[in-house]
Design a protein around this motif. Structure first.
Motif, PDB file in Angstrom:
ATOM      1  N   MET A 292      -1.242  -4.155   4.782  1.00  8.96           N
ATOM      2  CA  MET A 292      -1.523  -4.852   3.526  1.00  8.96           C
ATOM      3  C   MET A 292      -2.337  -3.974   2.585  1.00  8.96           C
ATOM      4  N   LEU A 293      -3.342  -3.322   3.127  1.00  5.48           N
ATOM      5  CA  LEU A 293      -4.218  -2.499   2.287  1.00  5.48           C
ATOM      6  C   LEU A 293      -3.493  -1.282   1.717  1.00  5.48           C
ATOM      7  N   THR A 294      -2.623  -0.668   2.504  1.00 10.99           N
ATOM      8  CA  THR A 294      -1.960   0.554   2.039  1.00 10.99           C
ATOM      9  C   THR A 294      -0.763   0.266   1.151  1.00 10.99           C
ATOM     10  N   ASN A 295      -0.213  -0.950   1.218  1.00 18.12           N
ATOM     11  CA  ASN A 295       0.990  -1.257   0.440  1.00 18.12           C
ATOM     12  C   ASN A 295       0.724  -2.107  -0.797  1.00 18.12           C
ATOM     13  N   SER A 296      -0.526  -2.485  -1.039  1.00 17.75           N
ATOM     14  CA  SER A 296      -0.798  -3.458  -2.107  1.00 17.75           C
ATOM     15  C   SER A 296      -0.999  -2.839  -3.485  1.00 17.75           C
ATOM     16  N   TYR A 297      -1.314  -1.540  -3.556  1.00 22.42           N
ATOM     17  CA  TYR A 297      -1.656  -0.921  -4.843  1.00 22.42           C
ATOM     18  C   TYR A 297      -0.554  -1.182  -5.881  1.00 22.42           C
ATOM     19  N   PRO A 298      -0.892  -1.597  -7.121  1.00 15.71           N
ATOM     20  CA  PRO A 298      -2.228  -1.631  -7.739  1.00 15.71           C
ATOM     21  C   PRO A 298      -2.961  -2.960  -7.600  1.00 15.71           C
ATOM     22  N   THR A 299      -2.409  -3.895  -6.831  1.00 15.27           N
ATOM     23  CA  THR A 299      -3.047  -5.196  -6.686  1.00 15.27           C
ATOM     24  C   THR A 299      -4.269  -5.099  -5.784  1.00 15.27           C
ATOM     25  N   PHE A 300      -5.348  -5.768  -6.181  1.00 13.67           N
ATOM     26  CA  PHE A 300      -6.522  -5.875  -5.340  1.00 13.67           C
ATOM     27  C   PHE A 300      -6.301  -6.991  -4.315  1.00 13.67           C
TER      28      PHE A 300
END
Length: 395
Positions: A292-300
């Motif tokens: 989730m953290l690595t695929n979410s950019y640019p969403t926080f």
């Protein structure tokens, strides 16, 4: 980030009436930006199919070795010229002016062939493990009708042998771990890359001209100048905090048989390969949260949304923030609204724990390992299908 490939930049100053290099082609895509003066450029088509999109740069050519002229132009200040990999080119200065231009290069060693080069050995390893036919012995007499000196031998066994080779090569596609091979290219890129270009201190400073000379702005500027990347001022994380990667491709999640790892470029030196590839190992049950953290950019992403117990998620995010792999969205937690609160929280917070208990799967304490030497990775880890590790239904 745009090209998902390494970039290079060289500046060339050429005196009036001179030529810097003889005609040649390069193994990169080139963007020439004219900064000052003018320069006369001539581009030529590849002479043969073998020289189209080459994987290596050429030697210098003489004028009588050149192919068909496809472009003859003069660049002036502000002009840009693009030409693909393998385009033979030469540039010379006009008699009345100097030339200053920058060449931006990219897409080196970034072809289908580079991917297949990583893929085939992996596919063969899996095929030999799972398919009996790849482990069967060669015919007793195969040396009698194969090899360069036997290539013209007309015996019934030769076409049968070649047909079997074709069959096994075709079947390799079934065992090809494409995602694993892509991850290997991405891993190379992360090691080659410069550290991310970001300014974490923007969280703590303001661009408002009305506050240009305020005491708080001056203080935060002083702190920013003294602390690299403002790491020491990372706000405390809560379940309400929102975070994302510092840049889209600063880190990548990799799957291994006994763990997952996060490779990143944030610790890279500006000297090429001065340090080894940087990876952090986690138990496999951290996979979905890290994905989730690595695929979410640019969403926080809100910390409470990560598929981990809240205390574990907070600790994971805090340590990734402290390592500058993640960035914090201003105002997303009560402790990030004040510079003073951020400073106080950092003074009392211990440094991230970097541990080596790779095989521990407990949620009670984050177990990570910052690898200082990746030379033994292949002998310690075997590829594992990402679907087994990142299946969120198992969390």
């Amino acid at each position: 980030d745009y090209f998902r490939s390494t970039m290079g930049a060289n500046i060339y100053l050429t005196p009036p009436g001179t030529q810097g290099f003889a005609p040649h082609y390069d193994d990169i895509e080139a963007f020439l930006i004219q900064l000052e003066g003018r320069k006369h450029w001539r581009l030529y088509a590849p002479r043969t199919e073998e020289e189209t999109l080459p994987i290596l740069s050429s030697q210098n050519f003489s004028q009588n070795e050149l192919g068909k002229l496809i472009l003859d132009t003069v660049l002036e200040a502000g002009d840009m010229l693009y030409f693909p990999r393998g385009t033979v080119h030469q540039g010379n200065c006009l008699p009345d002016t100097h030339s200053l231009h920058i060449t931006v290069s990219t897409y080196q060693m970034n072809t289908w062939g580079d991917l297949i080069e990583k893929l085939l050995p992996k596919a063969l390893t899996i095929a030999r493990s799972e398919d009996l036919e790849y482990r069967e012995g060669l015919p007793l007499d195969y040396l009698d009708y194969t090899g360069v000196s036997q290539s013209d031998v007309d015996v019934p066994a030769r076409p049968i042998f070649l047909k079997k080779v074709e069959k096994l090569l075709t079947r390799l596609v079934k065992y090809a771990p494409v995602d694993s091979a892509v991850d290997e290219l991405a891993s190379r890129l992360l090691h080659d890359a410069l550290p991310p270009n970001y300014n974490r201190s923007s969280i703590l400073t303001t661009n408002s001209s009305s506050e240009e000379h305020s005491p708080n702005t001056a203080m935060s500027r002083q702190i920013s100048e003294c602390c690299e990347g403002a790491t020491e001022l990372t706000p405390s994380v809560t379940a309400n905090s929102k975070v994302r990667l510092v840049t889209p491709y600063a880190a990548r999640l990799l799957a291994h048989e006994d763990c997952v790892s996060l490779q990143h470029s944030v610790s890279n030196s500006r000297l090429f390969h001065e340090i080894d590839p940087q990876e952090i190992d986690y138990p496999t049950d951290y996979g979905p949260a890290l994905e989730m953290l690595t695929n979410s950019y640019p969403t926080f992403i809100e910390v409470r949304a990560l598929p981990l117990p809240t205390t574990t998620a907070v600790q994971l995010v805090q340590e990734l923030l402290d390592m500058n792999i993640l960035q914090h969205k201003p105002g997303s937690s009560s402790k990030s609204n004040s510079i003073v609160a951020a400073i106080k929280s950092r003074v009392n917070r211990p440094a991230p724990k970097i541990k080596s208990s790779r095989y521990g799967g407990s949620h009670d304490e984050l177990s990570v390992k910052l690898r200082e030497n990746s030379g033994n990775r292949k002998s310690k880890k075997k590829p594992r299908p990402s679907s087994e590790i990142f299946d969120k239904s198992n969390t």
